[in-house]
Design an enzyme around this catalytic site. Structure first.
Site, PDB file in Angstrom:
ATOM      1  N   ASN A   1       0.859  -1.185   0.000  1.00 50.21           N
ATOM      2  CA  ASN A   1       0.000   0.000   0.000  1.00 50.21           C
ATOM      3  C   ASN A   1       0.891   1.230   0.000  1.00 50.21           C
ATOM      4  O   ASN A   1       1.907   1.259   0.685  1.00 50.21           O
ATOM      5  CB  ASN A   1      -0.906   0.038   1.227  1.00 50.21           C
ATOM      6  CG  ASN A   1      -1.955   1.146   1.084  1.00 50.21           C
ATOM      7  OD1 ASN A   1      -2.898   1.025   0.315  1.00 50.21           O
ATOM      8  ND2 ASN A   1      -1.753   2.255   1.770  1.00 50.21           N
TER       9      ASN A   1
ATOM     10  N   GLU B   1      -0.410  -0.245  -5.297  1.00 51.73           N
ATOM     11  CA  GLU B   1      -0.059   1.103  -5.776  1.00 51.73           C
ATOM     12  C   GLU B   1       1.366   1.143  -6.347  1.00 51.73           C
ATOM     13  O   GLU B   1       1.649   1.947  -7.222  1.00 51.73           O
ATOM     14  CB  GLU B   1      -0.173   2.127  -4.640  1.00 51.73           C
ATOM     15  CG  GLU B   1      -1.589   2.476  -4.225  1.00 51.73           C
ATOM     16  CD  GLU B   1      -2.159   1.525  -3.175  1.00 51.73           C
ATOM     17  OE1 GLU B   1      -3.262   1.781  -2.680  1.00 51.73           O
ATOM     18  OE2 GLU B   1      -1.503   0.503  -2.874  1.00 51.73           O
TER      19      GLU B   1
ATOM     20  N   ASP C   1      -6.399  21.865   5.343  1.00 51.19           N
ATOM     21  CA  ASP C   1      -6.404  20.833   4.307  1.00 51.19           C
ATOM     22  C   ASP C   1      -6.948  21.422   2.994  1.00 51.19           C
ATOM     23  O   ASP C   1      -6.911  22.642   2.802  1.00 51.19           O
ATOM     24  CB  ASP C   1      -7.185  19.596   4.779  1.00 51.19           C
ATOM     25  CG  ASP C   1      -6.488  18.323   4.295  1.00 51.19           C
ATOM     26  OD1 ASP C   1      -5.839  17.625   5.085  1.00 51.19           O
ATOM     27  OD2 ASP C   1      -6.569  18.082   3.066  1.00 51.19           O
TER      28      ASP C   1
HETATM   29  C1  LIG Z   1      -6.852  14.577   3.325  1.00 52.92           C
HETATM   30  C2  LIG Z   1      -7.531  13.829   4.155  1.00 52.92           C
HETATM   31  C3  LIG Z   1      -7.381  13.998   5.608  1.00 52.92           C
HETATM   32  C4  LIG Z   1      -8.463  12.804   3.633  1.00 52.92           C
HETATM   33  C5  LIG Z   1      -9.901  13.184   3.871  1.00 52.92           C
HETATM   34  O1  LIG Z   1     -10.686  12.093   3.529  1.00 52.92           O
HETATM   35  P1  LIG Z   1     -12.259  12.200   3.625  1.00 52.92           P
HETATM   36  O2  LIG Z   1     -12.639  12.634   5.003  1.00 52.92           O
HETATM   37  O3  LIG Z   1     -12.753  10.818   3.294  1.00 52.92           O
HETATM   38  O4  LIG Z   1     -12.697  13.214   2.605  1.00 52.92           O
HETATM   39 MN   LIG Z   2      -4.246   0.849  -1.113  1.00 53.93          MN
END
Ligand SMILES: C=C(C)CCOP(=O)(O)O
Ligand SMILES: [Mn+2]
Length: 405
Positions: A127, A190, A232
């Site tokens: 992964n 990946e 973010d």
């Molecule tokens: C960048 C990040 C923390 C992933 C956010 O994932 P989600 O809450 O499934 O939209």
């Molecule tokens: Mn994966």
């Protein structure tokens, strides 16, 4: 990454302080590659990957990038293993010597934002995923989103041996970054996907690790610490959570390494998170609507929350089914608009034209309350109301909607 500098032709800045100044420069030139010669004595590259620079690097038209990735998804390649040499081994506290920026004023400390976490599990395989990691005095704290692959690798390893062995690579090949941002089944490899996207060098250490400027050997422990607040992709602060602690064991740095500073909430961040979702969505939607033509996560929706799905409508109801498939194909999706193939999905005004002239609110809008959406949506309190807009033309009176040429 030095080999990318010529192709990317970055804006060159002589010096910047890692506290806020690196972020200021990257923000000022957002979307354009930036090379900073001296941050605490080290070199930084930022704003590297956008739709434009990725299409240039892979020599694929922007509008056709989804299909390029889709083809490679169906043609995974064995990683090309090369000799691990040209690195200097540093102790864990060298992490504090790296030019890791403090990006924004409420950040609790320096954040590694371009780190790819590589994990291996005998059942799940390899992964790779990108995670923000907060640098604290003698450990990192990693944001590990629940229900994502690394979360499952971690909890399985905790049960089996009490911690998860990982490598964290910083300064990656763009194929590695794209592959690490591609979600699929938990057994999706990946590393093989990165090897099919481009000619990526891979080292055989405790397990396979893609070549990068900096390679950190670490353990994710069964201990938590505060992570956040962090800006973010919405450009707003994500909340503070208890998240797993990362214990650094060794740091390998390439001779005259360059650090990849990925600006939180910048175009590179949105591109790397969103763009690899598009082939995944397209493939999923095509199961229900074989005449789907294209999918795009729009910049206005942070390349994460909003999608446009283009279909060649064959039967009434195709628009609604495309809505349902799209919302299922990318769990973080919040709003989706379905349009006909006469709408240019790369032109936001054309999308608005379809909504303005082809939608009746009582007939064409699907509302799903209480769904699991994105943890990054500042308007969500944990659950999300999802909306689909069917902006396709009714089939029984298409002539009314024919646009003059
Ligand atoms: C960048 C990040 C923390 C992933 C956010 O994932 P989600 O809450 O499934 O939209
Ligand atoms: Mn994966």
């Amino acid at each position: 990454m030095r080999e990318f500098i010529n192709l990317l032709n970055p804006i060159t800045i002589n010096k910047a302080d890692k506290r806020y100044e690196v972020a200021k420069v990257l923000k000022k030139y957002d979307g354009k590659p930036v090379y900073i010669k001296d941050v605490d004595g080290y070199e930084i590259l930022g704003n590297l990957w956008s739709r434009d620079s990725l299409s240039k690097f892979f020599n694929v038209e922007k509008e056709k990038f989804l299909f390029f990735m889709l083809k490679k998804l169906d043609d995974l390649k064995e990683p090309k293993i090369v000799k691990f040499s040209g690195y200097k081994k540093e102790s864990p506290d060298f992490i504090h010597s790296l030019p890791i920026p403090i990006y924004y004023e409420k950040d609790p400390g320096p954040y590694i934002t371009s780190g790819v976490v590589v994990a291996y599990d005998e059942d799940y395989g390899y992964n790779m995923s990108i995670h923000r990691m907060l640098v604290k005095e003698d450990h990192l704290v990693i944001r590990m989103v629940e229900q994502r692959h690394l979360y499952h690798y971690y909890h399985k390893a905790i049960k089996e041996k009490g911690y998860l062995d990982v490598y964290i690579t910083i300064g990656n090949h763009p194929a590695v970054l794209l592959a690490a941002s591609t979600s699929g089944d938990i057994t999706f490899d990946e590393l093989k996907f990165a090897s099919s996207l481009s000619d990526v060098d891979v080292f055989s250490l405790d397990f396979l690790v893609p070549k990068a400027e900096i390679i950190i050997k670490a353990k994710i422990l069964n201990e938590l610490d505060d992570e956040g607040p962090f800006v973010d992709i919405t450009g707003t602060y994500d909340k503070v959570r208890k998240q797993p602690i990362v214990e650094i064991e060794k740091i390998y740095v390439k001779d005259n390494f360059i650090f990849h500073a990925l600006l939180p909430g910048g175009i590179e961040h949105k591109t790397l998170m969103g763009l690899p979702q598009e082939p995944r969505m397209f493939k999923y939607i095509r199961n229900t609507i074989p005449s789907v033509k294209n999918v795009r996560l729009t910049e206005g929706g942070c390349c994460w929350l909003h999608a446009i799905v283009q279909i060649e409508k064959k039967t009434e109801g195709d628009g609604k089914n495309a809505i349902l498939s799209a919302l299922a194909s990318h769990p973080s999706l919040k709003h989706v608009v379905v349009v006909d193939d006469d709408i240019n999905i790369f032109d936001i005004n054309d999308i608005e034209y379809a909504i303005a002239t082809r939608v009746q609110g009582d007939r064409d809008i699907v509302i799903i309350k209480g769904a699991k959406g994105s943890s990054l949506d500042p308007s969500s309190d944990g659950l999300t109301t999802k909306i689909g807009i069917d902006a396709t033309k009714p089939l029984n009176c298409k002539e009314k909607f024919e646009r003059i040429i």
